[in-house]
Design a protein around this motif. Structure first.
Motif, PDB file in Angstrom:
ATOM      1  N   VAL A  24       0.853  -1.263  -0.105  1.00  0.00           N
ATOM      2  CA  VAL A  24       0.011   0.008  -0.031  1.00  0.00           C
ATOM      3  C   VAL A  24       0.889   1.179   0.058  1.00  0.00           C
ATOM      4  O   VAL A  24       2.169   1.379   0.491  1.00  0.00           O
ATOM      5  CB  VAL A  24      -1.122   0.068   1.272  1.00  0.00           C
ATOM      6  CG1 VAL A  24      -0.189   0.173   2.443  1.00  0.00           C
ATOM      7  CG2 VAL A  24      -2.001   1.097   1.129  1.00  0.00           C
ATOM      8  N   CYS A  26       0.911   5.579   0.144  1.00  0.00           N
ATOM      9  CA  CYS A  26      -0.096   6.747   0.575  1.00  0.00           C
ATOM     10  C   CYS A  26       0.729   8.012  -0.126  1.00  0.00           C
ATOM     11  O   CYS A  26       1.843   8.198  -0.191  1.00  0.00           O
ATOM     12  CB  CYS A  26      -0.360   7.125   2.036  1.00  0.00           C
ATOM     13  SG  CYS A  26      -1.248   5.857   2.686  1.00  0.00           S
ATOM     14  N   VAL A  39      -4.635   6.718  -1.766  1.00  0.00           N
ATOM     15  CA  VAL A  39      -4.283   5.507  -1.173  1.00  0.00           C
ATOM     16  C   VAL A  39      -4.057   4.585  -2.476  1.00  0.00           C
ATOM     17  O   VAL A  39      -5.202   4.524  -3.395  1.00  0.00           O
ATOM     18  CB  VAL A  39      -5.113   4.661  -0.129  1.00  0.00           C
ATOM     19  CG1 VAL A  39      -4.605   3.667   0.222  1.00  0.00           C
ATOM     20  CG2 VAL A  39      -5.340   5.834   0.757  1.00  0.00           C
ATOM     21  N   ARG A  58      -7.065   2.239  -6.564  1.00  0.00           N
ATOM     22  CA  ARG A  58      -6.662   3.439  -5.821  1.00  0.00           C
ATOM     23  C   ARG A  58      -7.859   4.250  -5.516  1.00  0.00           C
ATOM     24  O   ARG A  58      -9.116   4.094  -6.080  1.00  0.00           O
ATOM     25  CB  ARG A  58      -6.006   4.392  -6.784  1.00  0.00           C
ATOM     26  CG  ARG A  58      -6.568   4.686  -8.204  1.00  0.00           C
ATOM     27  CD  ARG A  58      -5.672   5.588  -9.009  1.00  0.00           C
ATOM     28  NE  ARG A  58      -4.680   4.619  -9.621  1.00  0.00           N
ATOM     29  CZ  ARG A  58      -4.188   4.753 -10.692  1.00  0.00           C
ATOM     30  NH1 ARG A  58      -4.116   6.057 -11.255  1.00  0.00           N
ATOM     31  NH2 ARG A  58      -3.203   4.010 -11.409  1.00  0.00           N
ATOM     32  N   VAL A  68       0.864   5.280   7.193  1.00  0.00           N
ATOM     33  CA  VAL A  68       0.250   4.148   6.971  1.00  0.00           C
ATOM     34  C   VAL A  68       0.424   2.664   7.764  1.00  0.00           C
ATOM     35  O   VAL A  68       1.658   2.483   7.571  1.00  0.00           O
ATOM     36  CB  VAL A  68      -0.165   3.613   5.492  1.00  0.00           C
ATOM     37  CG1 VAL A  68       1.240   3.322   4.637  1.00  0.00           C
ATOM     38  CG2 VAL A  68      -1.175   2.754   5.055  1.00  0.00           C
ATOM     39  N   VAL A  78      -4.590   4.711   8.422  1.00  0.00           N
ATOM     40  CA  VAL A  78      -3.989   5.980   7.669  1.00  0.00           C
ATOM     41  C   VAL A  78      -3.988   7.040   8.547  1.00  0.00           C
ATOM     42  O   VAL A  78      -5.211   7.502   9.246  1.00  0.00           O
ATOM     43  CB  VAL A  78      -4.739   6.047   6.227  1.00  0.00           C
ATOM     44  CG1 VAL A  78      -4.118   7.143   5.753  1.00  0.00           C
ATOM     45  CG2 VAL A  78      -4.542   4.909   5.509  1.00  0.00           C
TER      46      VAL A  78
END
Length: 319
Positions: A24, A26, A39, A58, A68, A78
């Motif tokens: 992931v 950010c 994200v 996304r 995150v 987050v």
């Protein structure tokens, strides 16, 4: 609040692997007309590094994002620069991510969030405070004000759930023990100069590594507040450090000099292991691979995710 999005926010701020290898990322849009964030979910770091556009899915947020953490393989935590803590549900079968809760505590940016060992989280904010959150109820438990300026980050002790450390623009590093009537104490009696920029606990030790705004790394014995070793790894502000979860003496660090360093931290001192200059702008995020102790990735404001592999020979390298 979020909606589908086609463009990439340029400033990549943080990234982390899930236990099964999903990545992931950010990001924040710090130069556009609207201050927003995104994200991104990737199959793995190979996909993210090869083509940042090649995400599984996304979503856009209404504020920039600073940090995150994976709570589980299906849930994210987050940190928003609006001061809120967001919880996102992740479904890797249908490649979807959805914001399920948004809770405010900080008046100003939430700069970092970390997990304790007992289903809680600790966040650091630009409002001079650190906050403790209950992840089961998704509610804030307490807000602590021991600093007098921006708190850059708070890091939870890897074994003790009630223990964490924080560092601030005020020049102080605080050790917090929530079992005590007065939970905060200074790491050192004197204000640190240069001022600290990031703190991280070394696993399996009582050591606390303190980064400085000038790029230095100092290892302290957290029980006595004594310096164990010191080195000048970066030339500018260090933004983040992470110890490898599989090799507890390997410390990765990134900062505003666009460099990536890995340092071996032992009782004998600090040894340079690896250096990379592949990034062309501020580097912001670090994520160690969950099953490979020689591999990690970084991200930055150059809109790149870069994969790094440490030398198997143990020799120091520059890339």
């Amino acid at each position: 609040m979020m909606n589908a999005r086609t463009e990439i926010d340029r400033q990549l701020q943080a990234l982390q692997y899930s236990a099964d290898g999903h990545l992931v990322v950010c990001a924040s849009d710090l130069i556009g007309q609207f201050w927003s964030g995104s994200v991104f979910l990737y199959k793995d770091s190979v996909c993210a590094a090869k083509n940042i556009e090649d995400s599984l899915t996304r979503a856009q947020t209404e504020a920039g994002l600073n940090d995150v953490q994976w709570i589980s393989e299906t849930r994210l935590l987050v940190a928003s620069d609006s001061g809120g803590l967001e919880v996102w549900d992740v479904n890797t079968e249908n490649n979807s991510i959805e914001s399920t809760s948004y809770i405010y505590m900080h008046i100003g940016s939430m700069n970092s969030v970390r997990l304790t060992t007992d289903s809680k989280a600790v966040s650091a904010g630009s409002d001079c405070s650190v906050a403790v959150w209950d992840l089961e109820s998704k509610a804030p438990l307490n807000n602590y004000r021991g600093h007098t300026d921006i708190v850059w980050n708070a890091d939870c002790h890897p074994l003790e759930a009630d223990l964490f450390a924080s560092c601030s623009q005020d020049g102080r590093v605080l050790i917090w023990d929530l079992r005590e009537q007065k939970p905060a104490r200074y790491l050192t009696q004197q204000i640190l100069s240069p001022r600290p920029s990031y703190v991280v606990w070394q696993p399996n030790t009582s050591n606390l590594v303190v980064a400085a705004e000038t790029g230095a790394l100092t290892v302290y014995d957290s029980r006595q507040g004594k310096s164990i070793s010191h080195s000048q790894k970066h030339s500018r502000f260090i933004h983040r450090m992470e110890f490898s979860p599989l090799a507890s003496n390997l410390l990765a660090s990134v900062g505003d000099d666009c460099a990536v360093h890995v340092t071996r931290v032992t009782s004998q001192g600090q040894q340079h292991v690896f250096e990379s200059s592949e990034h062309t702008d501020f580097v912001r995020g670090i994520a160690w691979h969950p099953t490979n102790s020689q591999q990690f990735c970084t991200c930055g404001w150059d809109t790149k995710v870069v994969q790094h592999v440490l030398p198997s020979s143990g020799k120091c390298t520059c890339g």
